[in-house]
Design an enzyme around this catalytic site. Structure first.
Site, mmCIF file in Angstrom:
data_model
loop_
_atom_site.group_PDB
_atom_site.id
_atom_site.type_symbol
_atom_site.label_atom_id
_atom_site.label_comp_id
_atom_site.label_asym_id
_atom_site.label_seq_id
_atom_site.Cartn_x
_atom_site.Cartn_y
_atom_site.Cartn_z
ATOM 1 N N ASP A 1 45.513 42.090 49.403
ATOM 2 C CA ASP A 1 45.544 42.906 50.629
ATOM 3 C C ASP A 1 46.952 43.373 50.985
ATOM 4 O OD1 ASP A 1 42.737 42.268 51.018
ATOM 5 O OD2 ASP A 1 43.406 40.328 51.778
ATOM 6 N N GLU A 2 47.807 43.546 49.972
ATOM 7 C CA GLU A 2 49.190 43.951 50.244
ATOM 8 C C GLU A 2 49.353 45.455 50.407
ATOM 9 O OE1 GLU A 2 49.300 40.413 47.342
ATOM 10 O OE2 GLU A 2 48.351 42.381 47.358
ATOM 11 N N ARG B 1 31.099 32.094 26.033
ATOM 12 C CA ARG B 1 30.586 32.906 24.911
ATOM 13 C C ARG B 1 29.088 33.211 25.039
ATOM 14 N NH1 ARG B 1 33.872 29.022 22.970
ATOM 15 N NH2 ARG B 1 32.146 27.719 22.270
ATOM 16 N N HIS C 1 40.416 48.208 47.669
ATOM 17 C CA HIS C 1 41.608 49.037 47.832
ATOM 18 C C HIS C 1 41.288 50.189 48.780
ATOM 19 C CE1 HIS C 1 43.567 47.591 43.818
ATOM 20 N NE2 HIS C 1 43.439 46.658 44.723
#
Length: 425
Positions: free
Chosen positions: A13-14, A144, A41
Site C-alpha cells: 500500500d505504498e 507439484r 493498485h
C-alpha cells in the site's frame, strides 16, 4: 538503463501503482512477477479512479504491453472480470497488449475454500489473509500438483492434473469433515473460463528475452511490500510469495541488469495482523487513517497506521538492492504539529538497528524516535520543489540520511501528474 524494478519497502500500500503508471510513460513493457489478486493498485487519471488487482498498472496506457509472469498466482475468473470492468471505462485490453505466462498456476475454488477453512481454524491466531486462495495455490505449485495455464489446452493432461489436485485437497477436506469436491465440478469451473483466458497465453520468458534484445524498456512491477516477503518479512504474518526485487527474475523468466526503485509512504501502514513497531493506536493513528483514507484496496479493511520506520525501510533497501526511493503521501502529514521517525528499537535491554527474524522479539520491540517540526502547510497537488516547505524538505533529507539512498521522486496526491522530481533517475 532500460530495465527498472519497482518494489514496496514496507507492508504494501505504498503507492506503487501510481509510480509504475507514471514511469511507464517512458517504458514499453510492464511485468507483474509475483502475488495475485490479493494486491490492489489504485491509479487516478483526470479524477477517474482505476483499481487494479492482477493487471499491470501500464494497462491504462494504450501503447504499452502488459505481461503477467509465471510468478503470479492466477485467478482466471478474476482476471477476465477485471478486463471486462476496464472495458466499461473505455480501456481496451486484448491479446495484443496483454500476455500471460503459460506457466502461471491457477487459483481455483478449492484454494479459496482451504484458505478460509484454515483461517477459521486458527481462531485468534489468524494471519489476516484476503481469502483469495493465493497461499494454497502457491502450496500446490511447490507441491507439484498445481494446474497451470498451459494444462488447459490438453484434455488428458488436465484430467491427470485435476486427479492429483483433488487427491490432496479431498484428503484434507475429509479429515476436517468438510464436503469433498467432485472432479466434474473442477472441470466445469475450468471449462467456463478456459476459452477466454487461453487467448492471452504466451511463452512470456521468451518474449521478454526478445524484447530485451530489441532494446525495449521494461518495468517489473512488484506487489505487496518487503516485510510481507515469505522469507524476509514478519513471518508468519506474511504473504506466500517473495516480494523483494530478486523475485523479478524468477517470476518473469528474464535475467536482467536493472535499476531497482523502492516505493515508501512518508508514514507506515499495515493491513491484517502481525508486528508493527511504530504503530499508533491513538489519535495520531486515527488521523493518519482518516486523512490518508487508509482502507485496503482489495480487502476494504482498515489499515493500521504509524510513524515512518527508517529501520524497516533501510533493511528493505538492502534486501532488494534499491538504488533510489519514491516517497508517497507526504501531503497526509500536512496538518501535524510534530512528526516522528523510528530510528531504532529496544528489547530486553538491547538496542537493535535492524528487525530481528524472531516473531517473539518483533512483537515486543519498543521504537526509538527522532522528532521533527511539522510544516503546517498544504502540499497536496504541488508539482515543484520550490513550492515545498522547508520543514518538509528537512524531513525528506533526514529520511535519505537514515536509509542510505536518495529520494528522487515525491508524490503529493493520488493523481497521475502530481509528482515532484528531486533528482534524475
Amino acid at each position: 538503463m532500460n530495465n527498472i524494478v519497482i518494489v514496496g519497502l514496507q507492508w504494501g500500500d505504498e503507492g506503487k501503482g501510481k509510480i509504475v503508471d507514471y514511469l511507464s510513460e517512458n517504458a514499453d513493457v510492464v511485468v507483474r512477477f509475483q502475488g495475485g489478486n490479493n494486491a490492489g493498485h489504485t491509479i487516478v487519471i483526470d479524477d477517474e479512479v482505476y483499481k487494479l488487482n492482477l493487471l499491470p498498472s501500464a494497462v491504462l496506457r494504450a501503447d504499452k504491453i502488459s505481461i503477467i509472469g509465471n510468478g503470479v498466482a492466477l485467478d482466471s475468473h478474476a482476471l477476465v472480470s477485471e478486463i471486462e470492468s476496464l472495458k466499461v471505462k473505455g480501456v481496451d485490453v486484448n491479446y495484443n497488449n496483454l500476455m500471460v505466462s503459460e506457466s502461471c498456476p491457477l487459483i481455483l475454488s478449492v484454494h479459496k475454500d482451504k484458505e478460509k477453512l484454515f483461517e477459521d481454524l486458527n481462531g485468534n491466531h489468524k494471519i489476516g489473509t484476503t481469502n483469495k486462495g493465493i497461499g494454497p495455490c502457491y502450496e500446490d505449485k511447490v507441491g507439484r500438483r498445481a494446474i497451470r495455464l498451459c494444462d488447459l489446452e490438453n484434455t488428458d493432461e488436465l484430467n491427470q492434473r485435476v486427479d492429483a489436485l483433488l487427491s490432496y485437497h479431498n484428503a484434507i477436506r475429509k479429515g476436517l469433515n468438510y464436503q469433498v469436491v467432485k472432479k466434474e465440478e473442477i472441470l466445469k469451473e475450468i471449462q467456463e473460463i478456459s476459452e477466454k483466458i487461453l487467448l492471452y497465453k504466451k511463452p512470456v520468458w521468451k518474449i521478454l528475452n526478445d524484447f530485451m534484445k530489441e532494446g525495449k524498456k521494461i518495468i517489473f512491477e512488484g506487489a505487496q511490500g518487503a516485510f510481507l516477503d515469505i522469507d524476509h518479512g514478519t513471518y508468519p504474518f506474511v504473504t506466500s510469495s517473495n516480494t523483494v526485487a530478486s523475485q523479478a527474475i524468477t517470476g518473469s523468466g528474464l535475467s536482467y541488469n536493472a535499476q531497482i526503485i523502492g516505493v515508501a509512504k512518508a508514514y507506515t501502514t499495515r493491513v491484517g495482523n502481525g508486528p508493527f513497531p511504530t504503530e499508533q493506536n491513538n489519535e495520531i493513528g486515527d488521523s493518519l487513517f482518516s486523512i490518508g483514507k487508509e482502507l485496503g484496496t482489495v480487502s476494504n479493511r482498515r489499515r493500521r497506521c504509524g510513524w515512518f520506520d527508517a529501520v524497516l525501510v533501510r533493511q528493505a533497501v538492502q534486501l532488494s538492492g534499491v538504488s533510489s526511493i519514491v516517497l508517497t503521501k507526504l501531503d497526509i502529514l500536512d496538518s501535524f504539529d510534530t512528526i516522528k521517525i523510528g530510528t531504532g528499537y529496544k528489547y530486553g535491554g538491547k538496542m537493535y538497528d535492524y528487525l530481528p527474524a524472531s516473531h517473539s522479539i518483533q512483537k515486543e520491540l519498543e521504537p526509538i524516535y527522532e522528532e521533527f517540526p511539522g510544516w503546517k502547510e498544504k502540499t497536496q497537488g504541488k508539482r515543484s520543489v520550490k513550492e515545498l516547505p522547508a520543514n518538509l524538505m528537512k524531513y525528506v533529507r533526514k529520511i535519505e540520511e537514515l536509509i542510505g539512498v536518495p529520494i528522487h521522486l515525491i508524490s503529493t496526491s493520488p493523481n497521475r501528474e502530481d509528482v515532484i522530481k528531486l533528482k534524475n533517475l
